[in-house]
Design an enzyme around this catalytic site. Structure first.
Site, PDB file in Angstrom:
ATOM      1  N   PHE A 161       0.810  -1.222   0.000  1.00  0.00           N
ATOM      2  CA  PHE A 161       0.000   0.000   0.000  1.00  0.00           C
ATOM      3  C   PHE A 161       0.843   1.271   0.000  1.00  0.00           C
ATOM      4  O   PHE A 161       0.368   2.341  -0.373  1.00  0.00           O
ATOM      5  CB  PHE A 161      -0.930   0.026   1.240  1.00  0.00           C
ATOM      6  CG  PHE A 161      -0.218   0.406   2.514  1.00  0.00           C
ATOM      7  CD1 PHE A 161      -0.012   1.739   2.841  1.00  0.00           C
ATOM      8  CD2 PHE A 161       0.283  -0.563   3.373  1.00  0.00           C
ATOM      9  CE1 PHE A 161       0.675   2.093   4.008  1.00  0.00           C
ATOM     10  CE2 PHE A 161       0.963  -0.220   4.535  1.00  0.00           C
ATOM     11  CZ  PHE A 161       1.161   1.118   4.847  1.00  0.00           C
ATOM     12  N   LYS A 185      -1.198  -6.986  -9.170  1.00  0.00           N
ATOM     13  CA  LYS A 185      -2.150  -7.148  -8.063  1.00  0.00           C
ATOM     14  C   LYS A 185      -1.763  -6.079  -7.030  1.00  0.00           C
ATOM     15  O   LYS A 185      -0.846  -6.278  -6.232  1.00  0.00           O
ATOM     16  CB  LYS A 185      -2.023  -8.562  -7.470  1.00  0.00           C
ATOM     17  CG  LYS A 185      -3.263  -9.080  -6.774  1.00  0.00           C
ATOM     18  CD  LYS A 185      -3.788  -8.209  -5.657  1.00  0.00           C
ATOM     19  CE  LYS A 185      -3.029  -8.368  -4.364  1.00  0.00           C
ATOM     20  NZ  LYS A 185      -3.446  -7.416  -3.300  1.00  0.00           N
ATOM     21  N   GLU A 188      -4.980  -4.064  -1.609  1.00  0.00           N
ATOM     22  CA  GLU A 188      -6.425  -3.815  -1.493  1.00  0.00           C
ATOM     23  C   GLU A 188      -6.708  -2.502  -0.769  1.00  0.00           C
ATOM     24  O   GLU A 188      -7.820  -1.995  -0.802  1.00  0.00           O
ATOM     25  CB  GLU A 188      -7.122  -4.991  -0.794  1.00  0.00           C
ATOM     26  CG  GLU A 188      -6.649  -5.310   0.617  1.00  0.00           C
ATOM     27  CD  GLU A 188      -5.435  -6.255   0.660  1.00  0.00           C
ATOM     28  OE1 GLU A 188      -4.511  -6.077  -0.156  1.00  0.00           O
ATOM     29  OE2 GLU A 188      -5.407  -7.139   1.527  1.00  0.00           O
ATOM     30  N   SER A 238       5.397  -7.049   3.251  1.00  0.00           N
ATOM     31  CA  SER A 238       5.953  -7.425   4.560  1.00  0.00           C
ATOM     32  C   SER A 238       6.760  -8.724   4.434  1.00  0.00           C
ATOM     33  O   SER A 238       6.544  -9.530   3.515  1.00  0.00           O
ATOM     34  CB  SER A 238       4.817  -7.623   5.556  1.00  0.00           C
ATOM     35  OG  SER A 238       3.985  -8.673   5.115  1.00  0.00           O
ATOM     36  N   CYS A 293       9.753   1.483   3.721  1.00  0.00           N
ATOM     37  CA  CYS A 293      10.679   0.410   4.085  1.00  0.00           C
ATOM     38  C   CYS A 293      12.082   0.945   4.290  1.00  0.00           C
ATOM     39  O   CYS A 293      12.952   0.246   4.772  1.00  0.00           O
ATOM     40  CB  CYS A 293      10.677  -0.671   3.022  1.00  0.00           C
ATOM     41  SG  CYS A 293      11.344  -0.099   1.466  1.00  0.00           S
ATOM     42  N   GLU A 387       9.348  -4.399  13.194  1.00  0.00           N
ATOM     43  CA  GLU A 387       8.980  -3.307  12.295  1.00  0.00           C
ATOM     44  C   GLU A 387       7.686  -2.664  12.802  1.00  0.00           C
ATOM     45  O   GLU A 387       6.640  -3.314  12.827  1.00  0.00           O
ATOM     46  CB  GLU A 387       8.782  -3.848  10.869  1.00  0.00           C
ATOM     47  CG  GLU A 387       8.468  -2.752   9.872  1.00  0.00           C
ATOM     48  CD  GLU A 387       8.354  -3.245   8.433  1.00  0.00           C
ATOM     49  OE1 GLU A 387       7.781  -4.323   8.204  1.00  0.00           O
ATOM     50  OE2 GLU A 387       8.835  -2.524   7.533  1.00  0.00           O
TER      51      GLU A 387
HETATM   52  P1  NAD Z   1       1.614  -6.715   2.997  1.00  0.00           P
HETATM   53  O1  NAD Z   1       2.642  -7.762   3.034  1.00  0.00           O
HETATM   54  O2  NAD Z   1       0.526  -6.776   3.999  1.00  0.00           O
HETATM   55  O3  NAD Z   1       0.886  -6.700   1.560  1.00  0.00           O
HETATM   56  C1  NAD Z   1       1.631  -6.701   0.374  1.00  0.00           C
HETATM   57  C2  NAD Z   1       0.815  -7.423  -0.698  1.00  0.00           C
HETATM   58  O4  NAD Z   1       0.584  -8.765  -0.288  1.00  0.00           O
HETATM   59  C3  NAD Z   1      -0.551  -6.792  -0.939  1.00  0.00           C
HETATM   60  O5  NAD Z   1      -0.820  -6.775  -2.310  1.00  0.00           O
HETATM   61  C4  NAD Z   1      -1.501  -7.703  -0.188  1.00  0.00           C
HETATM   62  O6  NAD Z   1      -2.775  -7.795  -0.775  1.00  0.00           O
HETATM   63  C5  NAD Z   1      -0.821  -9.054  -0.244  1.00  0.00           C
HETATM   64  N1  NAD Z   1      -1.072  -9.872   0.948  1.00  0.00           N
HETATM   65  C6  NAD Z   1      -1.311  -9.447   2.216  1.00  0.00           C
HETATM   66  N2  NAD Z   1      -1.445 -10.497   3.044  1.00  0.00           N
HETATM   67  C7  NAD Z   1      -1.302 -11.610   2.297  1.00  0.00           C
HETATM   68  C8  NAD Z   1      -1.315 -13.015   2.585  1.00  0.00           C
HETATM   69  N3  NAD Z   1      -1.532 -13.462   3.814  1.00  0.00           N
HETATM   70  N4  NAD Z   1      -1.107 -13.872   1.568  1.00  0.00           N
HETATM   71  C9  NAD Z   1      -0.883 -13.440   0.320  1.00  0.00           C
HETATM   72  N5  NAD Z   1      -0.863 -12.117  -0.012  1.00  0.00           N
HETATM   73  C10 NAD Z   1      -1.058 -11.212   0.959  1.00  0.00           C
HETATM   74  O7  NAD Z   1       2.380  -5.309   3.060  1.00  0.00           O
HETATM   75  P2  NAD Z   1       1.758  -3.849   3.192  1.00  0.00           P
HETATM   76  O8  NAD Z   1       1.194  -3.676   4.553  1.00  0.00           O
HETATM   77  O9  NAD Z   1       0.894  -3.560   2.020  1.00  0.00           O
HETATM   78  O10 NAD Z   1       3.071  -2.946   3.023  1.00  0.00           O
HETATM   79  C11 NAD Z   1       3.934  -2.650   4.077  1.00  0.00           C
HETATM   80  C12 NAD Z   1       5.085  -3.628   4.133  1.00  0.00           C
HETATM   81  O11 NAD Z   1       5.793  -3.629   2.894  1.00  0.00           O
HETATM   82  C13 NAD Z   1       6.124  -3.231   5.175  1.00  0.00           C
HETATM   83  O12 NAD Z   1       6.573  -4.393   5.822  1.00  0.00           O
HETATM   84  C14 NAD Z   1       7.230  -2.599   4.359  1.00  0.00           C
HETATM   85  O13 NAD Z   1       8.506  -2.629   4.967  1.00  0.00           O
HETATM   86  C15 NAD Z   1       7.180  -3.437   3.132  1.00  0.00           C
HETATM   87  N6  NAD Z   1       7.792  -2.767   1.990  1.00  0.00           N
HETATM   88  C16 NAD Z   1       9.004  -3.213   1.594  1.00  0.00           C
HETATM   89  C17 NAD Z   1       9.645  -2.578   0.547  1.00  0.00           C
HETATM   90  C18 NAD Z   1      11.003  -3.044   0.100  1.00  0.00           C
HETATM   91  O14 NAD Z   1      11.452  -2.586  -0.922  1.00  0.00           O
HETATM   92  N7  NAD Z   1      11.675  -3.927   0.810  1.00  0.00           N
HETATM   93  C19 NAD Z   1       9.036  -1.499  -0.110  1.00  0.00           C
HETATM   94  C20 NAD Z   1       7.769  -1.096   0.312  1.00  0.00           C
HETATM   95  C21 NAD Z   1       7.153  -1.745   1.373  1.00  0.00           C
END
Ligand code: NAD
Length: 496
Positions: A161, A185, A188, A238, A293, A387
């Site tokens: 997000f 994708k 959401e 994440s 991140c 985090e």
């Molecule tokens: P998230 O992991 O909750 O979601 C990321 C994606 O995975 C979304 O599209 C979501 O719909 C999907 N998703 C969520 N739960 C899922 C599950 N159980 N099974 C399969 N798919 C699932 O992350 P977020 O809250 O959207 O974003 C924040 C996180 O992203 C933080 O941990 C941040 O550090 C990380 N991030 C990392 C980088 C990087 O370059 N390393 C960059 C941006 C964000």
């Protein structure tokens, strides 16, 4: 739904967020939907369909058909779309920033900065004809080896997000430039920027079917991991989900590059420039409400640096939520962050600044928090290890640089780390001994700009290589090594 109270709101008049298939927006068929809530106001502004595996399969078929011609289109012609996309992104920056601000809560300045960085990734990909040219060598008399790149076919990206336009554009320009069809994708929580991107790609001349958007959550992510015709998956999010996606999609035979979460350390030593260091630390902790991140999370204060910590606090305590800092994304995020603050207070840590008490300029229903500083914690404290992903700075005091580095090295993450110092020798020692993929010297958010690629280490990344840059070109293409001999007059020799 009110993000703070969790109360339901009337949603009947709220529009359904579409998917994009075959170049046009289409309502999904999913029965399950989630409300799309504007973080700054708590208003429900849409309903997001949780797409199914059947919808994904239909989309893959359309993408596969479109990719056949695209894959045969010369690279120099394919990148013309990217040149036009770059101009369209520049021309549409104000409107795109509004969309990002609405769905994510980022301030308009932050949204514009993220678009600039996205444009840089498009620019890099416009150079694919120069970057992707392979070597040729006469390996024996009359025998030539050369390397050629081919598209993989249909590929996918799953994004978080926090940068709804920029993170997809870490992936899309190179993936499409390399001749693939791309299925996105988006999160959401932020499904709208992807739709704007689809319009711009179409306007840039990308043939229909080569860029699709599928809205949804875990269900469709798992379908992407399992689908036999999707050849590669890039994921950013994440660590928990990055690991699950990496495991599932590699088990299905795909190439996967999955970037995860972070816990970034800033080391401050006494010879650091007080003004520059304090301003920089504040920007790193508070930018995008700490939902980056690359955000500074743990400050390792080496020796006597109290004068710098005082400056950090002085700047942060004047932050007005809604003016200087945007909201966090969801009620769950708000609860998670304030939960850390609540428990820190009870654990004996010192809440030097408590963002829950900051006076907000804006609607009570928005998810606003001021910056917080949690001091006097041990290296094992949850605020030092986990985090938090909000505008919270955890401070640990160390006697030596080596003690600070031991703490930094013990983190399971390895995205970013930086040092504030006036000494080149100290900086060099830090560069050599820190454990992170992206390190900074006197820079709070050490994002490597293109062509220096973006990617961390350890639990911040699963799979080899970076998400942008040269290794991403390899990720999105299949390489063939061709050995040819056309000169019959040369005698046959080794392996002829
Ligand atoms: P998230 O992991 O909750 O979601 C990321 C994606 O995975 C979304 O599209 C979501 O719909 C999907 N998703 C969520 N739960 C899922 C599950 N159980 N099974 C399969 N798919 C699932 O992350 P977020 O809250 O959207 O974003 C924040 C996180 O992203 C933080 O941990 C941040 O550090 C990380 N991030 C990392 C980088 C990087 O370059 N390393 C960059 C941006 C964000």
């Amino acid at each position: 739904m009110d993000k703070k109270t969790g109360e339901s709101a009337a949603v009947s008049a709220v529009p359904l967020v579409p998917n994009v298939v075959g170049g046009s927006a289409q309502p999904g068929k999913a029965k399950r939907t989630l409300p799309l809530i504007q973080p700054a106001t708590g208003e429900t502004i849409g309903m997001v369909p949780m797409s199914t595996s059947d919808e994904l399969s239909e989309m893959v078929q359309v993408a596969e058909a479109a990719q056949k011609n695209w894959g045969l289109t010369p690279l120099k012609d394919r990148v013309q779309v990217l040149f036009r996309l770059k101009t369209l992104l520049e021309d549409n920056t104000p409107a795109l920033a509004e969309v990002i601000n609405k769905e994510n809560g980022k301030t308009l300045d932050e949204a514009r900065a993220s678009i600039s960085r996205a444009i840089e990734c498009v620019e890099y990909a416009t150079s694919l004809p120069q970057l992707a040219a392979g070597p040729v060598l006469e390996v024996s008399r009359g025998v030539e080896c050369k390397m050629l790149r081919f598209p993989l076919g249909v590929v996918a990206g799953i994004t978080p997000f926090n940068f709804p336009l920029m993170v997809p554009l870490w992936m899309i320009p190179l993936a499409i430039g390399c001749g693939n069809a791309f299925i996105l994708k988006p999160s959401e929580f932020t499904p709208l920027s992807a739709l704007e991107l689809a319009k711009l790609l179409k306007k840039a001349g990308l043939p229909d079917g080569l860029f699709s958007v599928i809205q949804g959550d875990k269900e469709v992510v798992e379908a992407i991991c399992d689908h036999p015709k999707i050849k590669a998956v890039a994921f950013v999010g994440s660590t928990r989900v990055a690991k699950a996606v990496y495991t599932r999609a590699t088990a299905a035979g795909k190439r996967v590059r999955a970037l995860g979460g972070a816990k970034n350390h800033l080391i401050v030593v006494p010879d650091a420039d007080p003004e520059m260091t304090a301003t920089n630390i504040v920007a790193s902790v508070t930018g995008c409400a700490g939902q980056r991140c690359m955000a500074a999370s743990v400050l390792l204060a080496v020796g006597e640096v109290g004068h710098i910590l005082d400056r950090v606090k002085n700047i942060m305590q004047n932050f007005v939520p809604g003016k200087d800092i945007g909201p966090v994304i969801s009620k769950a995020a708000y609860d998670r962050i304030t939960g850390y603050l609540e428990r820190a207070g009870k654990s004996g840590a010192k809440l030097v600044l408590d963002g829950r008490t900051a006076k907000s300029q804006v609607a009570a229903k928005g998810l606003f928090l001021g910056p917080s500083i949690v001091d006097n914690v041990t290296p094992q404290h949850e605020c030092a290890r986990e985090e938090i992903f909000g505008p919270v700075l955890t401070v640990l005091h160390c006697k030596t640089l080596d003690e600070a580095l031991t703490i930094e090295n013990s983190s399971p993450y390895g995205n970013a780390a930086c040092i504030y110092t006036g000494s080149g020798k100290v900086a060099q020692y830090f560069i050599e001994h820190s454990h992170a993929g992206m390190v900074g010297v006197n820079i709070g958010v050490p994002v490597p700009r293109e062509p220096f690629a973006f990617g961390g280490w350890h639990d911040s990344r699963f799979g080899d290589g970076d998400i942008t840059g040269a290794s991403a070109i390899d990720f999105w293409s299949g390489v063939k090594k061709v050995t040819s001999k056309w000169s019959a007059e040369y005698k046959a020799n080794w392996m002829s």
